[in-house]
Structures are given as structure tokens and as C-alpha cells.
Design an enzyme around this catalytic site. Sequence first.
Site, PDB file in Angstrom:
ATOM      1  CD  GLU A 177       3.467  43.249 -17.389  1.00  0.00           C
ATOM      2  OE1 GLU A 177       3.623  42.593 -16.351  1.00  0.00           O
ATOM      3  OE2 GLU A 177       3.269  44.467 -17.389  1.00  0.00           O
ATOM      4  CE  LYS A 219       0.153  43.517 -16.139  1.00  0.00           C
ATOM      5  NZ  LYS A 219       0.069  43.533 -14.673  1.00  0.00           N
TER       6      LYS A 219
HETATM    7  P1  13P Z   1       0.524  49.296 -14.629  1.00  0.00           P
HETATM    8  O1  13P Z   1      -0.925  48.957 -14.847  1.00  0.00           O
HETATM    9  O2  13P Z   1       0.732  50.429 -13.663  1.00  0.00           O
HETATM   10  O3  13P Z   1       1.272  49.446 -15.915  1.00  0.00           O
HETATM   11  O4  13P Z   1       1.150  48.057 -13.878  1.00  0.00           O
HETATM   12  C1  13P Z   1       0.864  46.794 -14.312  1.00  0.00           C
HETATM   13  C2  13P Z   1       2.014  45.912 -14.073  1.00  0.00           C
HETATM   14  O5  13P Z   1       1.897  44.927 -13.392  1.00  0.00           O
HETATM   15  C3  13P Z   1       3.289  46.233 -14.707  1.00  0.00           C
HETATM   16  O6  13P Z   1       4.128  45.122 -14.666  1.00  0.00           O
END
Ligand code: 13P
Length: 343
Positions: A177, A219
Site C-alpha cells: 500500500e 493497494k
Molecule cells: P481508508 O479507505 O479509510 O483510506 O483506509 C484504508 C486503509 O487501510 C488505510 O491503510
Amino acid sequence: MSTHDLASIAKAMVAPGRGILAADESTGTIEKRFKGIGVECTEEIRRAYRDMLFTTRGLGEFISGVILYDETLRQKSADGTAFSDLLAKDDILPGIKVDAGAKDMALCPEEKITEGLDGLAKRCAEYVKLGAKFAKWRAVITIGRDIPSAACIAANAHALARYAAICQGAGLVPIVEPEVLMDGGHSIDRCEEVTECTLRETFAALASQRVVLEHMVLKPSMVISGKDCAKQAGVQEVAVRTLQTLRRTVPAAVPGIAFLSGGQSDQLATAHLDAMNKIGGAPWALSFSYGRALQQPALKSWKGSAGNVPAAQRALHHRARMNGLASLGQYRADLEKELGRAA
Ligand code: 13P
């Protein structure tokens, strides 16, 4: 765990019509969310809140996996079933956030580096025993005057790649991510430029650390106007530019991309995902891994009271259903009301 398992877990995480619920808020973050609804943040109330989310009937139809926080992976539902077992019964894969948070980066003012690599292999081995099938690590890239720096992008890409390699070595599918924050007054052009550069560096680092692309899920944030930018790009533009940026940077071997919502409103996050899937033709599945955009309406309905659990669960089920449709390109804004009422 055989490599075949990692490939099938990664595929299952982004199966058609399903996506991921991010419920891995650290204690500090969930405290902020609870404050917003005037609820105290004790371990039992955190447990009760997650219990409400995870016992939502029919959640597994739209949710393939749930990302948990360390504390939650060790907690149980009211009837004594471990949360990981409860989710598994509904065909939902339990996952675990393994980073130790984004911290101020030395010599890089206003920028963050995510910590948590030390001892990670040992923690992953324990999480596997506790039932986790996948993991998450979030890197944060901030857009501002003269930032992001090359140093910040490189350090975060390296950490993401080391994390991903350690997870695969331990038998967990890593969610990689790299979040480009939407905070600030920057244009969508600037977001596109930073996102492209971040993803390029991330995939170069993943390759150099020998990460198996078939055994991971990406992500990313979407390519979107800064929150305070006077000119806000529309849904179609966000969809087209996000897809274009991903096509330039993400190898087709990656089975799926599950977006974060990053502070977008719940319905906009759904509409953006849907627009990308309506365009279609992407080499990877395009799905969701939303935290706020899935939980916010449920949190507001719940307000910490057991009597509100059914309404909160209906709200979560509805958002999960809308995003499930968006992951197929079958969402329509009019379904919000129609199906929302029926939910
Ligand atoms: P949000 O969709 O609220 O951004 O959270 C996703 C997430 O896991 C952030 O690390």
C-alpha cells in the site's frame, strides 16, 4: 504454505464482486473515530464495535477479506468464537496490519517513513498461527511544496518491498500500500505525476527484493485532485487517469488492485471504482480495500449502543453491496436509495 496457496489467496482477495474491509485501525486511529461519535475508547468497546462489523449477516457475499489490527486478531466474538474463525466461517479471509505506523522521517521535514521491519519475520510466523492469510503495510507519500523528496519515495518503496518479501517467505500474501495522500491544494496533474513516480519505484524495489508479483495485491490511492484544490476532477476523469497511471506502472502479473478510499466520501469512492470497471479491459482485477468508505455510515448509526447494532449492520451491508457492484462495473447511483431502503 505452498506457493500455489499464496496465488489462490491473492486471487480470492480480489474475486469478482468482492473486496476487502479495512478494519485495522490502530488504537490511536480508532480512538479518533470513536471521538467523532462521542464514544469512549476501551478495549471492550473496540471489541464490541468490531464484533458488530464482523457478525453482519451476508457480509461474505461482498467481502473477501478483513484486515485486522493485532489486538483484534486476538479477540473473540460475544459467543467466544475467535474473530479469525468467525470470519473464516463466512468465507472471509482474515488479514493483519503488520506495519508499526508512519513516523516522521529524519532529514525529510513533513515526510513520513513507515516503521516495523525489525522482528517482522517472527511476528508474521505468529500471525500465521493465529489464522492470518494476508498482511498489510501502508506507506505514506505527502504532496506539498518541494515534496515528496526522492529520499522519501525510495525509502518507502524499499520498506514496502522488504515487508512484502518477508510476508511471502512466512506464507502471507502482502498487500502493498503506497498511499499518496489527497491532503493539500495540489492539482490532479500533480497527483498523477507523484503516483506514477511512487508506483514505478515501488515495483522496481519489489523486483529487486524478489517479490513474486502473482502472490501480492496492490493497494494504491486513486489519481485525484487534492482535497483543497479549487478545481475538482470529475468521476470519469479520475477513472481514466487512475487507469492510465496504473497501466504505465503495474505489471500484468499482479492479480489485483484493491484501492484505499483515503478520505473520499463513501459514495464517491464507490462511483470511482465503478467508473474504472465500466471502462474495463484492465489486466488486473480492480476492487476495493476501503476503511472509512465502508465503515463511516455504520459507525454513525452504531454510536456505541447495542440497540443500534441492526441499523449499523444494515449500513455496512449496504456499502459492501454497493462496492461489490462497483467491482463489477454494475453500480448505479439510483441503487443507493432503492437498495439502501431495502437493506
Ligand atoms: P481508508 O479507505 O479509510 O483510506 O483506509 C484504508 C486503509 O487501510 C488505510 O491503510
